[in-house]
Design a protein around this motif. Sequence first.
Motif, short mmCIF file in Angstrom:
data_model
loop_
_atom_site.label_atom_id
_atom_site.label_comp_id
_atom_site.label_asym_id
_atom_site.label_seq_id
_atom_site.Cartn_x
_atom_site.Cartn_y
_atom_site.Cartn_z
N ASP A 1 7.49 123.52 63.28
CA ASP A 1 6.82 124.81 63.48
C ASP A 1 6.52 125.00 64.96
O ASP A 1 5.40 124.79 65.43
N GLY B 1 4.05 128.05 65.68
CA GLY B 1 2.67 127.73 65.36
C GLY B 1 2.00 126.93 66.48
O GLY B 1 0.82 127.09 66.77
N GLY C 1 9.61 131.83 62.28
CA GLY C 1 8.71 130.70 62.28
C GLY C 1 8.39 130.23 60.87
O GLY C 1 8.22 129.04 60.61
N GLN C 2 8.36 131.20 59.95
CA GLN C 2 8.05 130.85 58.56
C GLN C 2 9.29 130.38 57.81
O GLN C 2 9.20 129.63 56.86
N PRO D 1 12.70 128.57 58.61
CA PRO D 1 13.61 127.92 59.57
C PRO D 1 15.08 128.23 59.33
O PRO D 1 15.86 128.29 60.27
#
Lengths: 363, 112
Positions: free
Chosen positions: A56, A59, A107-108, A110
């Motif tokens: 992540d 993040g 980002g959520q 991949p």
Amino acid sequence: MSETTVRFPAGVADGVAAYVREVRVELADLPAEDVDDLTGGMEADLSELAAESGGDLIGRLGTPSVYAAELRAAAGLPARVTGPRRQRGSLSRATARARVSFARLTGQHPWLRSAVAYLVTLRPAWWLVRGYLAAWALWSMLSGSTRGVRPHSFLQLVLVLTAIVISVQLGRGRLGQRAGLRPLLVVANSALVVVALVASISVDDVQYVSGSDFSQPVGVSLDGTYVRNIYAYDSEGKRISSVRLFTQDGRPLGGADNAIGPNGNEIGVVRDGSGALLTNVYPRALFGPDPWQVIDPADPAVNPDQWTPPMSILPLMPNATPGSTASGAATTPAPTASAPPAPSKSSRPAPGGSSASVTPSGG
Amino acid sequence: VDVETTQLVKGVLDLAVLAVVAEEDGYGYDVVRRLRAAGLDEVGDASVYGTLRRLYNAGALTSYVVPSEEGPHRKYYGINKQGNETLVREAKTWRSFASTMENLLMTAEGKA
């Protein structure tokens, strides 16, 4: 300090490469040297970080644009020139917003980042196509024809090559570095995609015509499968050693490639009394002198499902075969389940024993 | 609290990075990790990378690339003579500043 080389899963590496690429885009207004300096070694470092933080990156680091801004500030480099000095158009604001929400999305997910990274590798191909399409569009406007550009004339060749060079240079960021040009580029790209759609429709007509030539198989075929050989049996179910076949038009039933076997070998050439080459004599001797030999003895990779013509098959029904006395031979079942018992009315008895051979040559 | 610390860290990031690199050569993420291990949790990755770059441009650091057979190359930073001098000078400035602040706060807290 930890070891210098760590192996990372491919998915993480793709995500990292995509992130680094986005950061480089954000730094694109800086001299190329600075960009290389700032992002050199970044992939290795981010791979390590990604491996530690479960992939992540956003993040942990924020979006690529946030990261790039922090990098600039810390490195003492000017903030991005597209900032407050230039009033950004609503289009470029919209694309910036879209980019941020897309970065959040990747980002959520991949896999999405991997897919985008894959598409990005196809970029140079798109540059070529874009150049060609631009030439096409320009030519269509100038000549009023949508038949497309084929580099037949010198002028068209020059036009296509020039457009491709410009397109590639644009893609490499050598031209139009100014941020104000970017929205323009987006519009131009979209317009060219429309050109491509129009072009593909107008080209389709041509393609179908030429395509129909290829869809017609050459020679003899059954349900689309090429018929390489024909094994004939007489009414008593015995092999016919040689038979000549004709169509309803009197054309010899045989392919033009009769003389060439499956391995490119020359099949025993058959001629009639006048010496003319015959293409419709069956069975053909594909392997060696025996035409009933269906398997190449020299081929180790023989298809185990290869059908072998039996010595004899079931004779026709007795009422259709006048000379039905000599059917004492082995009665092997018919080769395929779909083989009919033969159209009884029209089937004539073979003239002389088992060899129903020569029909007078029609030429 | 985080915002305040972040502001403080920004002021001393050059010194902190120099101190870490002086201890041992390191690549960007390695420096980030060592700063965090030392207690500077608020340090931003990109800030450290940018600082390394700026210190290198200012002539305080050396840089070299370590090739990797399995992945992308790694960029290491090390301190040089000028960097060491900067480190000593800024450390002195920091200590005097810190003790000034310490005295100031002790006086204020003593009264409270």
